[in-house]
Design a protein around this motif. Structure first.
Motif, PDB file in Angstrom:
ATOM      1  N   THR A 157       0.746  -1.322   0.002  1.00  0.00           N
ATOM      2  CA  THR A 157       0.118   0.060   0.202  1.00  0.00           C
ATOM      3  C   THR A 157       0.887   1.253   0.111  1.00  0.00           C
ATOM      4  O   THR A 157       2.053   0.927   0.143  1.00  0.00           O
ATOM      5  CB  THR A 157      -0.883  -0.038   1.395  1.00  0.00           C
ATOM      6  OG1 THR A 157      -0.180   0.192   2.387  1.00  0.00           O
ATOM      7  CG2 THR A 157      -1.980  -1.230   1.287  1.00  0.00           C
ATOM      8  N   ASP A 158      -0.013   2.427  -0.192  1.00  0.00           N
ATOM      9  CA  ASP A 158       1.034   3.736  -0.021  1.00  0.00           C
ATOM     10  C   ASP A 158       0.412   4.050   1.346  1.00  0.00           C
ATOM     11  O   ASP A 158      -0.404   4.166   1.612  1.00  0.00           O
ATOM     12  CB  ASP A 158       0.350   4.610  -1.013  1.00  0.00           C
ATOM     13  CG  ASP A 158       1.021   5.979  -1.363  1.00  0.00           C
ATOM     14  OD1 ASP A 158       0.836   6.682  -0.090  1.00  0.00           O
ATOM     15  OD2 ASP A 158       1.682   6.163  -2.129  1.00  0.00           O
ATOM     16  N   ASP A 161      -2.472   6.227   1.713  1.00  0.00           N
ATOM     17  CA  ASP A 161      -3.605   5.611   1.328  1.00  0.00           C
ATOM     18  C   ASP A 161      -4.231   5.153   2.775  1.00  0.00           C
ATOM     19  O   ASP A 161      -4.431   4.054   3.026  1.00  0.00           O
ATOM     20  CB  ASP A 161      -3.595   4.515   0.699  1.00  0.00           C
ATOM     21  CG  ASP A 161      -4.997   4.003  -0.031  1.00  0.00           C
ATOM     22  OD1 ASP A 161      -5.787   4.402   0.555  1.00  0.00           O
ATOM     23  OD2 ASP A 161      -5.077   3.088  -0.858  1.00  0.00           O
ATOM     24  N   SER A 164      -7.432   2.299   2.745  1.00  0.00           N
ATOM     25  CA  SER A 164      -7.032   0.978   2.325  1.00  0.00           C
ATOM     26  C   SER A 164      -6.343   0.384   3.352  1.00  0.00           C
ATOM     27  O   SER A 164      -6.637  -0.893   3.847  1.00  0.00           O
ATOM     28  CB  SER A 164      -6.030   0.895   1.158  1.00  0.00           C
ATOM     29  OG  SER A 164      -6.744   1.019   0.008  1.00  0.00           O
ATOM     30  N   PRO A 198      -2.893  -0.145  -4.187  1.00  0.00           N
ATOM     31  CA  PRO A 198      -3.104  -0.802  -3.050  1.00  0.00           C
ATOM     32  C   PRO A 198      -3.303  -2.301  -3.807  1.00  0.00           C
ATOM     33  O   PRO A 198      -4.086  -2.460  -4.750  1.00  0.00           O
ATOM     34  CB  PRO A 198      -3.972  -0.427  -2.177  1.00  0.00           C
ATOM     35  CG  PRO A 198      -5.039  -0.073  -3.487  1.00  0.00           C
ATOM     36  CD  PRO A 198      -4.012   0.862  -4.364  1.00  0.00           C
ATOM     37  N   LYS A 216     -10.508  -2.758  -5.359  1.00  0.00           N
ATOM     38  CA  LYS A 216     -10.443  -1.828  -4.524  1.00  0.00           C
ATOM     39  C   LYS A 216     -10.538  -2.518  -3.283  1.00  0.00           C
ATOM     40  O   LYS A 216     -11.341  -3.551  -2.954  1.00  0.00           O
ATOM     41  CB  LYS A 216     -11.710  -0.826  -4.555  1.00  0.00           C
ATOM     42  CG  LYS A 216     -12.227  -0.008  -3.547  1.00  0.00           C
ATOM     43  CD  LYS A 216     -13.114   0.751  -3.756  1.00  0.00           C
ATOM     44  CE  LYS A 216     -13.595   1.977  -2.733  1.00  0.00           C
ATOM     45  NZ  LYS A 216     -14.733   2.559  -2.827  1.00  0.00           N
TER      46      LYS A 216
END
Length: 505
Positions: A157-158, A161, A164, A198, A216
């Motif tokens: 992931t970031d 984010d 998420s 993600p 998603k």
């Protein structure tokens, strides 16, 4: 995947164990005067409360010892308490049966151990307990984490984010007993894995090695992906996996065969079908020599193998494949396709429908179950019993008395029934005998399981409180008798083991 079903797998034969007096042990035996201090000094402890005479405890002993040795290097302690010597200590922690296993994170944080009772399973479970719900990974720790268990999940992931990351963390908290969860925000690591954040990669030590979730982040979708991807294409039904398959929520296709070579050959042959129906039907082989009696529960012969059947686990319906036909990818493919299309009627094991009902208790069989129990105009109280069950025999006269009380005023509204659950297919989850359930009129999809004392008075109260018609009758005066305790049930596995020479599901 966990938890247990109606006719559960019988335990394998207990193995001989070396006593603690004869060999060094990494399991610490504690007493009342040493228990509290040990728990306070160690951040994570698995405690077994046992009795020396307990057969299940004896079977667990070598597995527990092996797990203790493996976990020693990770500073996870395994201890045991002899409840025949330390009754007060065991009572303090609510021990009601043996063995009871509890996880201690200090004296005030206690949770039940809900994993399997094999060394590898205990080790895996406790390692998960020792880690945070989500382990933060980097280039140095990722590779080792990938193989830390049979199934691990890593989220790429970031850091920005937030949505998420929160979804993933919530899932990890709920499923931490089942899987290892890791995460990294390193874009280079994601690129090396061929994914774009993600994304979640599920690494596994079987089948294709890994699976990728790139949609998603949605909790329901990720949980579904995890359950599907973590199940082997063609697994093995056994003591460690049966309840998992039963709780998966999708049909299970059984491949019965007597030798490991034959199970592998048939499993490999049917893998294309397992791939085609992945997430819709689970496929698994089963050792017909050890568990061939379970074929009878699926309406298959118990002495003719190989064989094949599908069990609709939610409704407990059985679809046996013609025993005279050869098991090939073509014949089974056609059978599974027809099953999926709803073109096959389930096989129903049933005693003959009684020509007349004798006595106040209505006798239900497999072929009359729907007509009687699911009659939407009546409250139906039904007892699921086994002929060999001592508790069922003790209940019988009281149950007859109960049925007689509803015979006149409520004969068109309340039915008191019973079914031999060993001789008839029933769509209910039965974990022990006797099991009593009420199916209220107008709410047949919401049966209520009885858990009170098995007295006529309490059963009357149960029918009144949970039935549509709130039927109330008065118990006839009788000599006072000691009620049967609500917990006094006999499981199929324990009693059947006394009367058969094989292990059963």
């Amino acid at each position: 995947m966990r938890s247990a079903r109606n006719i559960a797998l019988g335990l394998l034969a207990a193995v001989a164990v070396v006593s603690a007096a004869d060999a060094p042990s990494d399991v610490v035996q504690l007493k009342k005067d040493t228990f509290d201090a040990f728990i306070k000094e160690n951040s994570l402890v698995l405690a077994e409360f046992f009795a020396p005479w307990c057969g299940h405890c004896k079977a667990l002993a070598p597995e527990y010892e092996e797990a203790a040795t493996t976990l020693k290097e990770k500073d996870i302690k395994l201890v045991k308490v002899d409840c025949t010597e330390e009754q007060d200590l065991c009572q303090t922690y609510g021990v009601e049966g043996y063995p009871t296993l509890k996880i201690f994170r200090g004296p005030d944080n206690i949770t039940p151990y809900s994993g399997q009772r094999k060394s590898a399973a205990i080790t895996s479970y406790m390692i998960k307990q020792s880690l945070p719900a989500v382990s933060e990974l980097n280039a140095e720790t990722l590779e080792e984490f990938k193989t830390a268990d049979k199934v691990v999940l890593v989220a790429y992931t970031d850091a920005s984010d937030k949505a998420s990351n929160e979804v993933y963390s919530a899932i990890a908290e709920k499923l931490r007993d089942n899987y290892l969860f890791g995460a990294t925000n390193d874009a280079a690591l994601a690129e090396a894995e061929g994914v774009t954040a993600p994304a979640i990669v599920l690494y596994k030590s079987f089948d294709e090695g890994k699976a990728v979730f790139s949609d998603k982040f949605d909790e329901e979708a990720i949980v579904s992906f995890t359950k599907t991807a973590s199940t082997p294409l063609v697994g093995e039904v056994g003591p460690e996996t049966y309840s998992d398959y039963m709780s998966a929520g999708i049909p299970l296709a059984y491949i019965f065969a007597e030798t490991p070579e034959e199970r592998k050959e048939l499993g490999d042959a049917l893998k294309p079908l397992a791939e085609k129906y992945r997430g819709k039907i689970n496929f698994a082989t089963i050792d017909a020599k050890a568990f061939g009696a379970h074929a009878g529960n699926l309406n298959l012969p118990t002495d003719k193998f190989p064989s094949f059947a599908i069990q609709e686990t939610v409704k407990n319906q059985k679809f046996p494949f013609d025993i005279e036909k050869e098991i090939t990818v073509e014949t089974i493919g056609s059978f599974v396709e027809d099953f999926s299309a709803g073109k096959i009627e389930p096989g129903v094991k049933s005693e003959p429908i009684p020509e007349t009902q004798e006595g106040p208790v209505t006798v239900v069989v497999g072929k009359s179950y729907e007509d009687i129990v699911l009659d939407d105009t009546k409250d139906v109280l039904i007892e699921f019993y086994a002929p060999w069950c001592g508790h069922c025999k003790a209940l019988a006269p009281k149950y007859e008395e109960l049925a007689a009380l509803y015979g006149d005023e409520y004969k068109d509204k309340v039915v008191i029934a019973k079914v031999d659950a060993t001789a008839n297919d029933v769509p209910d989850e039965i974990r022990g005998f006797p099991t009593i359930k009420l199916y209220p009129a107008g709410a047949k999809s919401e049966p209520v399981t009885y858990s009170g004392s098995r007295t006529v008075e309490d059963l009357i109260k149960f029918v009144k409180e949970n039935g549509k018609y709130k039927a109330e009758v008065v118990e006839k005066a009788a000599e006072e008798e000691t009620p049967i305790a609500p917990a006094a049930t006999e499981t199929a596995s324990s009693e059947a083991a006394k009367e058969t020479e094989h292990d059963e599901l």
